[in-house]
Enzyme design. Structure first.
Site, short mmCIF file in Angstrom:
data_model
loop_
_atom_site.label_atom_id
_atom_site.label_comp_id
_atom_site.label_asym_id
_atom_site.label_seq_id
_atom_site.Cartn_x
_atom_site.Cartn_y
_atom_site.Cartn_z
N ASP A 140 22.20 69.45 6.28
CA ASP A 140 21.12 68.54 6.73
C ASP A 140 20.25 68.17 5.53
OD1 ASP A 140 19.29 67.13 8.23
OD2 ASP A 140 18.35 68.90 9.11
N ASP A 199 18.70 77.00 1.00
CA ASP A 199 17.67 75.98 0.82
C ASP A 199 17.08 76.14 -0.57
OD1 ASP A 199 16.02 74.09 3.02
OD2 ASP A 199 14.87 74.56 1.22
N ARG A 258 20.55 70.36 17.24
CA ARG A 258 20.58 71.82 17.15
C ARG A 258 21.17 72.39 18.43
NH1 ARG A 258 14.95 71.09 15.77
NH2 ARG A 258 14.82 70.79 13.52
N ALA A 302 21.51 73.43 -3.14
CA ALA A 302 22.59 73.65 -2.18
C ALA A 302 23.95 73.21 -2.73
CB ALA A 302 22.29 72.92 -0.87
N PHE A 354 20.60 73.41 3.65
CA PHE A 354 19.39 72.57 3.78
C PHE A 354 18.69 73.01 5.07
CE2 PHE A 354 22.63 70.12 1.54
CZ PHE A 354 21.96 69.72 0.38
N CYS A 387 19.73 61.69 7.24
CA CYS A 387 18.50 61.05 7.72
C CYS A 387 18.19 59.79 6.91
CB CYS A 387 17.33 62.02 7.68
SG CYS A 387 17.01 62.71 6.07
N1 SAH Z 1 17.84 71.52 8.90
C1 SAH Z 1 16.41 71.60 8.93
C2 SAH Z 1 15.71 70.44 8.24
C3 SAH Z 1 16.13 70.21 6.82
S1 SAH Z 1 15.01 69.30 5.86
C4 SAH Z 1 15.94 71.76 10.36
O1 SAH Z 1 16.76 71.77 11.28
O2 SAH Z 1 14.73 71.89 10.57
C5 SAH Z 1 15.75 69.33 4.29
C6 SAH Z 1 15.65 70.65 3.56
O3 SAH Z 1 16.43 70.51 2.37
C7 SAH Z 1 14.25 71.06 3.09
O4 SAH Z 1 13.98 72.33 3.57
C8 SAH Z 1 14.34 71.10 1.55
O5 SAH Z 1 13.66 72.20 0.98
C9 SAH Z 1 15.81 71.25 1.34
N2 SAH Z 1 16.35 70.71 0.08
C10 SAH Z 1 16.11 69.52 -0.51
N3 SAH Z 1 16.90 69.34 -1.59
C11 SAH Z 1 17.66 70.47 -1.70
C12 SAH Z 1 18.67 70.89 -2.58
N4 SAH Z 1 19.09 70.14 -3.60
N5 SAH Z 1 19.22 72.10 -2.38
C13 SAH Z 1 18.83 72.88 -1.35
N6 SAH Z 1 17.89 72.52 -0.49
C14 SAH Z 1 17.29 71.35 -0.64
#
Ligand code: SAH
Length: 396
Positions: free
Chosen positions: A299, A250, A209, A279, A228, A339
């Site tokens: 992410d 998200d 970040r 997403a 995400f 991840c």
């Molecule tokens: N970037 C964030 C962490 C992301 S964790 C940070 O810096 O803290 C992954 C995220 O993806 C979660 O919030 C989850 O709700 C979201 N997510 C999972 N599958 C998804 C999808 N198909 N479309 C949109 N969001 C999704």
């Protein structure tokens, strides 16, 4: 302590420093796994009887034992748990100036099966092995002595616990806060503490970040897309660095609510927008509307959880990277995270290269990041390295 004997030749990985023992590596005629209680300590020996270390046994699991000491006959008792946690704490004290970090990262801190995230006086814990489950009281006592927490939340709803046949019901001790307040990179983030989806804060992305924010700082009037987003870690950091606007995408409405609040409290001059839903669809729609951004962060959750998900997972990474790249303006930045432990950094780079080639663009790697140092990678265990974050500049 009883002995767990390996089959001939199965000691090689352990000698190279790895900590896991798989059930098919045990000489079960000599030392039947079913003779061990879940979580029982054992001295591990090779087929010639040479000791390799001490491990906790999970008799019913594929990973049937995990070493926590290189010496034989070392019990995982109150003294050792305390010593390991004290060492983990000392490392974090050296790395960070505020008590907000992953305090214990399982194998990376020589405590297989224990993860502890610290939010000041609140601790969020995950116990994923029979060995740690049997020592929860020791863990609690050591933490009480070392960091005097006011509340603990044991997050038990994880797949790893299912594999070890452990209860999935969450447990709270003390008065857990409704919300967490996490300082990072000059921002103060709010995040949900209990209930909802995965709660808490993703400390692993901290250095990435900061990196995204520093790239954004140099772009005048940057327009940012944080996909995400969870509670908006990347986008808010960019806002703080001077971005003109940030779109958060998200699937979770709750997370997006936090995005708006986090942006407002940390970067009131940045215009925020939240887009709920899948997403993949959101990014496709933005493309259809002809929108473009100076910096796009993606992410996603792990698309390759197990090796057998490789093909489908790779396809999902390819698709989301293509979609994201299509939204980056000429000269703009794509910050692409994964991840999935099974996706190597080189493979993510190749995914990005293919996406760029398809788009008739060039992608140049500016920064390759990984999980923050409060998630120390055990150098002999590739399984402990999972996060990668590549920042590339897109030129058309
Ligand atoms: N970037 C964030 C962490 C992301 S964790 C940070 O810096 O803290 C992954 C995220 O993806 C979660 O919030 C989850 O709700 C979201 N997510 C999972 N599958 C998804 C999808 N198909 N479309 C949109 N969001 C999704």
């Amino acid at each position: 302590m009883r002995t767990l004997t390996l089959r001939r030749g199965e000691e090689r990985r352990l000698r190279a420093g790895h900590l896991w023992i798989f059930s098919n590596e045990i000489d079960v005629r000599k030392t039947p796994l079913k003779d061990f209680a879940p979580g029982e300590e054992a001295t591990v020996k090779d087929s010639r009887g040479i000791a390799l270390g001490s491990a906790c046994v999970s008799p019913g699991s594929l990973i049937c034992a995990r070493l926590y000491a290189r010496k034989p006959d070392v019990p995982l008792d109150a003294g050792l748990v305390r010593q390991r946690l004290a060492q983990a704490l000392q490392l974090r004290d050296r790395l960070f100036d505020a008590p907000f970090y992953r305090l214990c990262y399982g194998e990376g801190d020589f405590l297989p099966g224990l993860v502890v995230d610290r939010f000041g006086s609140h601790l969020a814990l995950q116990v994923t092995t029979a060995g740690m489950e049997a020592r929860r009281d020791l863990v609690r006592e050591a933490l009480e002595e070392l960091v005097h927490p006011s509340s603990l939340a044991w997050d038990n709803a994880v797949r790893a616990r299912e594999l070890e046949q452990l209860s999935l019901a969450p447990v709270q001790e003390g008065a857990c806060p409704d919300e967490l307040e996490v300082p990072e990179g000059g921002c103060s983030y709010l995040a949900p503490c209990l209930g909802g989806q995965k709660t808490g804060w993703y400390y692993d992305q901290r250095p990435n970040r900061a990196m995204a924010a520093s790239l954004c700082r140099q772009i005048p009037d940057a327009e940012v897309l944080d996909a995400f987003s969870y509670v908006g870690g990347f986008g808010t950091a960019c806002g703080r660095a001077g971005a003109k606007s940030c779109v958060f995408a998200d699937a979770s409405g709750q997370a997006l609510g936090y995005c708006s609040r986090n942006l407002a409290r940390n970067a009131p001059q940045t215009a925020g927008e939240t887009l709920a839903g899948d997403a993949f669809e959101t990014l496709g729609r933005l493309r259809g509307e002809g929108r473009g951004f100076d910096l796009v962060s993606i992410d996603p959750p792990a698309f390759i959880k197990r090796r057998k998900d490789m093909k489908e997972g790779l396809a999902a990474y390819a698709r989301i990277n293509q979609l994201a790249m299509g939204l980056v303006r000429d000269g703009g930045i794509l910050v692409s995270s994964s991840c999935s432990q099974h996706l190597a950094m080189e493979e993510l780079r190749a995914v990005i290269a293919r996406a760029a080639a398809r788009a008739g663009a060039h992608a140049r790697l500016l920064f390759a990041g990984s999980q923050g140092p409060d998630h120390p990678v055990h150098c002999a265990m590739p399984e402990t390295a999972y996060l990668k974050c590549l920042a590339v500049q897109i030129s058309r």
